[in-house]
Design a protein around this motif. Structure first.
Motif, PDB file in Angstrom:
ATOM      1  N   LEU A  97       1.053  -1.520   0.408  1.00 39.13           N
ATOM      2  CA  LEU A  97      -0.089  -0.372  -0.197  1.00 39.13           C
ATOM      3  C   LEU A  97       1.043   1.191  -0.175  1.00 39.13           C
ATOM      4  CD1 LEU A  97      -2.747  -0.912   2.493  1.00 39.13           C
ATOM      5  CD2 LEU A  97      -2.610  -0.529  -0.093  1.00 39.13           C
ATOM      6  N   ASP A  98       2.071   1.282   0.851  1.00 46.04           N
ATOM      7  CA  ASP A  98       3.121   2.568   1.096  1.00 46.04           C
ATOM      8  C   ASP A  98       3.022   2.818  -0.832  1.00 46.04           C
ATOM      9  OD1 ASP A  98       2.482   2.757   3.124  1.00 46.04           O
ATOM     10  OD2 ASP A  98       4.086   1.883   4.237  1.00 46.04           O
ATOM     11  N   SER A  99       3.725   1.339  -1.366  1.00 51.62           N
ATOM     12  CA  SER A  99       4.271   1.813  -2.518  1.00 51.62           C
ATOM     13  C   SER A  99       3.509   2.313  -3.457  1.00 51.62           C
ATOM     14  CB  SER A  99       4.712   0.134  -2.991  1.00 51.62           C
ATOM     15  OG  SER A  99       5.765  -0.479  -2.420  1.00 51.62           O
ATOM     16  N   ALA A 100       2.051   1.705  -3.609  1.00 48.05           N
ATOM     17  CA  ALA A 100       1.125   1.997  -4.320  1.00 48.05           C
ATOM     18  C   ALA A 100       0.450   3.892  -4.266  1.00 48.05           C
ATOM     19  CB  ALA A 100       0.123   0.893  -4.509  1.00 48.05           C
ATOM     20  N   TYR A 101       0.976   3.741  -3.168  1.00 47.23           N
ATOM     21  CA  TYR A 101       0.308   5.198  -2.298  1.00 47.23           C
ATOM     22  C   TYR A 101       2.065   6.417  -3.450  1.00 47.23           C
ATOM     23  CZ  TYR A 101      -3.298   4.912   0.081  1.00 47.23           C
ATOM     24  OH  TYR A 101      -5.367   4.547   0.814  1.00 47.23           O
ATOM     25  N   GLU A 102       3.224   5.932  -2.748  1.00 49.32           N
ATOM     26  CA  GLU A 102       3.975   6.580  -3.357  1.00 49.32           C
ATOM     27  C   GLU A 102       4.347   6.849  -5.212  1.00 49.32           C
ATOM     28  OE1 GLU A 102       8.730   5.379  -4.059  1.00 49.32           O
ATOM     29  OE2 GLU A 102       7.576   5.265  -1.854  1.00 49.32           O
TER      30      GLU A 102
END
Length: 368
Positions: A97-102
């Motif tokens: 999720l962090d990667s997707a948001y980034e």
């Protein structure tokens, strides 16, 4: 053999129509809104959020076009992908999720939420029966199988094992849980890198089959007992457990087709592929090389097989970009993807998908 319809539009714009508006027009003319009842249906848009560092992945703006169209029809839509088998920034739901948001895939940019399909550690899956040559029970992320409708949004690019990454790979490999990806990628089981292992015992505690023990302060996997679920890969805090990735590429491609069948059978589905930034390698890389051919356009179809073939044909009609990985290859195969990765044969997945009844090799290309 029936002839499927594949709709296409190029990447040219006008003062009155930008690329996002062209994508909306393409999807409408392809019949997605007319032929699928989205009203109050859970709709999964399956895509690849991009490994951080890679800049060839699809911009989130494209997904918002589909989200807005589906919501206009009363659909309950979410974006999804499953955790990775390899060690990286998408191997568990929190980092994923962090990667997707980034990379811009957040509710503010896309208009809907992101749900990681196979849960926190890549183990939340459902066994889906499939009458395949290699697969009898596909291990698919639970959230993917809970959806009423599947929409795939694919960045069409090269791939070092499958030849190219198209709709079939986006769906088949992408919707597999960690255990599913293990089954597709491997003829064996995971292994422990003793140099990285610190003997913390986290994998021992998480193994549901008692296959892992600590020997002289290092984890050891009994492959005769191991079920190949991949839980240990997601659990290890030192990234000391990894898959072997030792399946033959042709078998890998057939398993991808069989997993795609497991995901799509029995429910409405529609597919969009963007042939832009056609990098030589998968978006799972935390880097991307320059494209091997110029941007081609956007394609849409109800048939993922015909769609993949139409995209491949379109790429193979393009000139090679000077200075790309492909330009330095020996062009002896008459095919851009096989020339880029000579140990691959993407046609295996197409042929097997046709055999499985997933789609048609014959298609009519309709320009909109």
């Amino acid at each position: 053999m029936w002839m499927s319809k594949v709709y296409y539009t190029n990447m040219h714009t006008t003062l009155s129509e930008n690329l996002l508006q062209k994508l909306a027009r393409l999807v409408k003319q392809a019949g997605m809104l007319e032929q699928i009842d989205f009203s109050n249906k859970y709709t999964a848009i399956k895509l690849h959020f991009g490994e951080p560092g890679n800049l060839a992945y699809l911009r989130p703006n494209y997904s918002k076009v589909l989200v807005d169209l589906i919501r206009s029809q009363g659909g309950r839509v979410f974006l999804t992908d499953c955790n990775t088998l390899y060690v990286g920034r998408r191997k568990n739901a929190l980092d994923h999720l962090d990667s997707a948001y980034e990379d811009g895939y957040n509710p503010f940019a896309t208009g809907c939420h992101v749900i990681i399909g196979d849960g926190l550690k890549g183990t939340d899956d459902i066994l889906v029966p499939v009458d395949g040559e290699y697969v009898r029970e596909a291990k698919i992320g639970r959230a993917v199988m809970d959806a009423d409708i599947i929409i795939s949004l694919t960045h069409f690019k090269g791939h070092e094992a499958a030849g190219f990454g198209g709709a079939l790979k986006n769906i088949g490999m992408g919707c597999g849980s960690r255990a599913g990806k293990m089954e597709m990628h491997n003829s064996g089981k995971p292994h422990v890198d003793a140099g990285l292992c610190v003997g913390c015992g986290a994998c021992v505690r998480q193994c549901a089959h008692g296959a892992i023990t600590l020997e002289s302060g290092k984890a050891s996997i009994d492959t005769a007992v191991c079920a190949g679920c991949g839980r240990c890969i997601g659990t290890c805090p030192m990234d000391a457990v990894a898959a072997d990735n030792n399946e033959a590429n042709d078998i890998l491609n057939k398993k991808i087709a069989e997993y795609a069948l497991a995901v799509l059978q029995g429910r409405p589905h529609f597919h969009v592929s963007l042939v832009v930034d056609v990098s030589p390698y998968c978006d799972c890389h935390s880097e991307n090389d320059i494209p091997i051919v110029p941007n081609v356009g956007m394609f849409a179809s109800f048939d993922p097989v015909a769609l993949d073939l139409a995209c491949a044909d379109a790429v193979n009609r393009q000139p090679v970009i000077e200075g790309s990985v492909l330009s330095g290859r020996n062009h002896c195969h008459g095919d851009h993807f096989t020339d880029t990765h000579p140990d691959t044969n993407w046609k295996v997945a197409i042929d097997h998908a046709v055999k499985l009844g997933l789609g048609s090799r014959e298609y009519e290309l309709i320009t909109v």
